[in-house]
Design a protein around this motif. Structure first.
Motif, PDB file in Angstrom:
ATOM      1  N   THR A 130       0.861  -1.188   0.000  1.00 30.05           N
ATOM      2  CA  THR A 130       0.000   0.000   0.000  1.00 30.05           C
ATOM      3  C   THR A 130       0.895   1.235   0.000  1.00 30.05           C
ATOM      4  N   TYR A 131       0.365   2.328  -0.552  1.00 23.54           N
ATOM      5  CA  TYR A 131       1.084   3.594  -0.605  1.00 23.54           C
ATOM      6  C   TYR A 131       0.141   4.707  -0.163  1.00 23.54           C
ATOM      7  N   GLN A 132       0.651   5.608   0.673  1.00 25.73           N
ATOM      8  CA  GLN A 132      -0.158   6.740   1.123  1.00 25.73           C
ATOM      9  C   GLN A 132       0.750   7.865   1.604  1.00 25.73           C
TER      10      GLN A 132
ATOM     11  N   SER B 198      -0.303  -4.708   7.599  1.00 24.86           N
ATOM     12  CA  SER B 198      -1.479  -4.608   8.485  1.00 24.86           C
ATOM     13  C   SER B 198      -1.547  -3.238   9.150  1.00 24.86           C
ATOM     14  N   ASP B 199      -0.398  -2.723   9.584  1.00 25.92           N
ATOM     15  CA  ASP B 199      -0.396  -1.379  10.176  1.00 25.92           C
ATOM     16  C   ASP B 199      -0.773  -0.320   9.145  1.00 25.92           C
ATOM     17  N   ALA B 200      -0.256  -0.465   7.924  1.00 25.65           N
ATOM     18  CA  ALA B 200      -0.539   0.511   6.872  1.00 25.65           C
ATOM     19  C   ALA B 200      -2.001   0.476   6.470  1.00 25.65           C
ATOM     20  N   GLN B 201      -2.598  -0.725   6.424  1.00 22.03           N
ATOM     21  CA  GLN B 201      -4.019  -0.830   6.073  1.00 22.03           C
ATOM     22  C   GLN B 201      -4.890  -0.185   7.139  1.00 22.03           C
ATOM     23  N   LYS B 202      -4.543  -0.392   8.388  1.00 16.46           N
ATOM     24  CA  LYS B 202      -5.285   0.251   9.472  1.00 16.46           C
ATOM     25  C   LYS B 202      -5.171   1.768   9.366  1.00 16.46           C
ATOM     26  N   LEU B 203      -3.970   2.232   9.069  1.00 17.99           N
ATOM     27  CA  LEU B 203      -3.727   3.668   8.956  1.00 17.99           C
ATOM     28  C   LEU B 203      -4.468   4.267   7.766  1.00 17.99           C
ATOM     29  N   GLN B 204      -4.575   3.512   6.672  1.00 18.79           N
ATOM     30  CA  GLN B 204      -5.160   4.030   5.445  1.00 18.79           C
ATOM     31  C   GLN B 204      -6.679   3.901   5.393  1.00 18.79           C
ATOM     32  N   PHE B 205      -7.205   2.812   5.898  1.00 18.43           N
ATOM     33  CA  PHE B 205      -8.623   2.526   5.696  1.00 18.43           C
ATOM     34  C   PHE B 205      -9.496   2.689   6.935  1.00 18.43           C
ATOM     35  N   THR B 206      -8.895   2.949   8.119  1.00 15.18           N
ATOM     36  CA  THR B 206      -9.690   3.103   9.339  1.00 15.18           C
ATOM     37  C   THR B 206      -9.941   4.572   9.620  1.00 15.18           C
ATOM     38  N   LEU B 207     -11.204   4.921   9.817  1.00 20.29           N
ATOM     39  CA  LEU B 207     -11.566   6.302  10.138  1.00 20.29           C
ATOM     40  C   LEU B 207     -11.402   6.547  11.635  1.00 20.29           C
ATOM     41  N   GLU B 208     -11.337   7.832  12.005  1.00 26.54           N
ATOM     42  CA  GLU B 208     -11.168   8.193  13.401  1.00 26.54           C
ATOM     43  C   GLU B 208     -12.276   9.141  13.835  1.00 26.54           C
TER      44      GLU B 208
ATOM     45  N   HIS C 296       4.075  -3.047   3.629  1.00 27.16           N
ATOM     46  CA  HIS C 296       4.521  -4.263   2.922  1.00 27.16           C
ATOM     47  C   HIS C 296       4.437  -5.469   3.847  1.00 27.16           C
ATOM     48  N   GLU C 297       4.419  -6.637   3.244  1.00 25.67           N
ATOM     49  CA  GLU C 297       4.395  -7.885   4.001  1.00 25.67           C
ATOM     50  C   GLU C 297       5.822  -8.300   4.345  1.00 25.67           C
ATOM     51  N   LEU C 298       6.013  -8.726   5.577  1.00 26.67           N
ATOM     52  CA  LEU C 298       7.344  -9.155   6.001  1.00 26.67           C
ATOM     53  C   LEU C 298       7.807 -10.367   5.191  1.00 26.67           C
ATOM     54  N   ASP C 299       9.067 -10.373   4.851  1.00 27.19           N
ATOM     55  CA  ASP C 299       9.691 -11.484   4.109  1.00 27.19           C
ATOM     56  C   ASP C 299       9.094 -11.669   2.711  1.00 27.19           C
ATOM     57  N   ARG C 300       8.483 -10.612   2.173  1.00 24.57           N
ATOM     58  CA  ARG C 300       7.982 -10.646   0.806  1.00 24.57           C
ATOM     59  C   ARG C 300       8.418  -9.371   0.089  1.00 24.57           C
ATOM     60  N   PRO C 301       8.420  -9.359  -1.240  1.00 23.17           N
ATOM     61  CA  PRO C 301       8.802  -8.144  -1.968  1.00 23.17           C
ATOM     62  C   PRO C 301       7.904  -6.967  -1.608  1.00 23.17           C
ATOM     63  N   GLY C 302       8.506  -5.789  -1.603  1.00 17.13           N
ATOM     64  CA  GLY C 302       7.744  -4.581  -1.297  1.00 17.13           C
ATOM     65  C   GLY C 302       8.426  -3.686  -0.292  1.00 17.13           C
ATOM     66  N   GLY C 303       9.284  -4.264   0.552  1.00 16.83           N
ATOM     67  CA  GLY C 303       9.983  -3.482   1.553  1.00 16.83           C
ATOM     68  C   GLY C 303      11.298  -2.920   1.029  1.00 16.83           C
ATOM     69  N   PRO C 304      12.045  -2.214   1.873  1.00 22.23           N
ATOM     70  CA  PRO C 304      13.327  -1.649   1.445  1.00 22.23           C
ATOM     71  C   PRO C 304      14.349  -2.759   1.187  1.00 22.23           C
ATOM     72  N   THR C 305      15.140  -2.580   0.158  1.00 21.27           N
ATOM     73  CA  THR C 305      16.152  -3.590  -0.174  1.00 21.27           C
ATOM     74  C   THR C 305      17.437  -3.402   0.616  1.00 21.27           C
TER      75      THR C 305
ATOM     76  N   ALA D 130      -1.319  -2.377  -4.703  1.00 19.88           N
ATOM     77  CA  ALA D 130      -0.644  -3.093  -5.794  1.00 19.88           C
ATOM     78  C   ALA D 130      -0.045  -4.387  -5.259  1.00 19.88           C
ATOM     79  N   VAL D 131       0.293  -5.263  -6.175  1.00 19.11           N
ATOM     80  CA  VAL D 131       1.062  -6.469  -5.867  1.00 19.11           C
ATOM     81  C   VAL D 131       2.327  -6.422  -6.704  1.00 19.11           C
ATOM     82  N   VAL D 132       3.469  -6.560  -6.062  1.00 17.92           N
ATOM     83  CA  VAL D 132       4.747  -6.561  -6.776  1.00 17.92           C
ATOM     84  C   VAL D 132       5.290  -7.985  -6.770  1.00 17.92           C
TER      85      VAL D 132
END
Length: 376
Positions: free
Chosen positions: A92-94, A180-190, A112-121, A211-213
């Motif tokens: 996710t990006y925001q 999971s943290d990013a989805q909560k931050l992006q899609f949860t209202l306050e 990003h998901e741990l141990d999967r593509p998407g995080g910093p190299t 996206a899926v990379v």
């Protein structure tokens, strides 16, 4: 005896001051080129960070950087099962605006998901994210230190690692957290918005990603895999080369044209200034030039005198301006990337400008009447 050098020594103060002023102008030209190179490099840095060869986004879109894209999280599992895909990860990006010690800080958050593509190299300081919640990897440009705590949404995150040179196309520092943290931050209202959503019987949908990379196995063509994914009508796919090309054409194209036009104007102004300076310097020594013609000096000697002074002026200004910009590159709010190829190209442009600008002085000098040397 070098006539050009003797004349420069005779008027050393004016020549140096003129060269310094011109160096500032050429320094602006070099800085504009460096800003454009930095803009392109920043835009591509985020797309290259996952080291992926395939991007899967929402059908009918060219996301996630060019436009909005949302797809189900379980799309990652479907992509991972494709023949030729080595690994796949949902991201996710925001963009977020936070306050740190009273100063505003703009972040581009990647989930990003741990141990999967998407995080910093690569991690420059500290370590990568190891826990499933409340850990953060940020770029050094944020000014945040290891162990520092940052409030994002309703949760507090701890900085466990730092990257170097990870920014988005707008120059904002990138921060990485778990999906999971990013989805909560992006899609949860306050606050009131959350209470209104609950009263309407709605619940936040945290099963969406932008996206899926995917990384491709050796011997498989990313373009062919992208074509295969496009057969699913609800998905679109781009190879890494297509993603980078899209970024350059849609995100930085207008900036490239604007900076290119401004640079061309500055080069035109530089040409006029050098021509005016050389013309003025030529007029100041009309009697000396007339004397040279009177004693039989060939035209090439007089032309060489003016051309050498023009090249000396442009060369000194170019070296000084390039040095100043290189030393001050870290002070600019946007990254200024000075490439050797750009320095070489600009040096050739300055050389051409000096030659063209000297022609006006040469034309005037060659038309001087030798009898002027005997005038009062």
């Amino acid at each position: 005896m070098n006539l050009a050098l003797r004349d420069i020594r005779h008027r050393a103060g004016r020549f140096v001051l003129t060269a310094v002023g011109l160096s500032l102008l050429l320094g602006v030209v070099m800085s504009m080129i460096g800003i454009y190179r930095g803009l392109v490099d920043d835009a591509l840095a985020l797309a290259r960070a996952p080291a992926a060869e395939l991007w899967v986004v929402e059908g009918g879109t060219r996301g996630p950087f060019a436009e909005a894209s949302r797809i189900p999280r379980d799309t990652r599992a479907a992509i991972a099962r494709l023949d030729g895909v080595a690994a796949a990860g949902a991201v996710t990006y925001q963009s977020l605006q936070v306050s740190v010690d009273g100063r505003p800080l703009r972040l581009f958050v990647v989930g990003h998901e741990l141990d999967r593509p998407g995080g910093p190299t690569a991690i420059a300081d500290g370590r990568a994210i190891e826990r499933s919640h409340f850990e953060l990897v940020v770029d050094r440009r944020t000014g945040l230190k290891l162990g520092e705590r940052l409030r994002l949404g309703t949760d507090t995150f701890t900085v466990v690692g730092r990257t170097k040179g990870q920014v988005d196309s707008a120059g904002n520092a990138v921060a990485y957290m778990t999906l999971s943290d990013a989805q909560k931050l992006q899609f949860t209202l306050e606050g009131a918005a959350a209470r209104n959503q609950a009263a309407r019987g709605e619940s936040p949908n945290r099963q969406q990603v932008n996206a899926v990379v995917a990384r491709v196995k050796p011997g498989h063509d990313p373009d062919e895999l992208a074509q295969s994914v496009r057969r699913w009508k609800h998905l679109a796919a781009l190879s890494q080369d297509q993603q980078e090309s899209l970024l350059l054409t849609s995100v930085v194209e207008k900036a490239r044209r604007q900076i290119g036009l401004f640079t061309a104007v500055l080069l035109a102004v530089s040409t006029v200034i050098i021509a005016l300076i050389i013309y003025t310097m030529t007029m100041d020594k009309m009697r000396e030039i007339a004397t040279l013609k009177l004693i039989g000096a060939p035209d090439r000697t007089i032309a060489g005198l003016i051309l050498q002074q023009s090249l000396a002026l442009g060369g000194l200004a170019f070296v000084t301006g390039t040095t100043l910009v290189t030393l001050a590159a870290g002070v600019f709010p946007r990254r200024v990337l000075i490439l050797p190829a750009d320095v070489a190209a600009l040096s050739l442009v300055v050389l051409t400008i000096c030659v063209v600008a000297s022609l006006f002085g040469v034309r005037y000098a060659l038309r001087v009447d030798p009898a002027r040397a005997l005038g009062g």
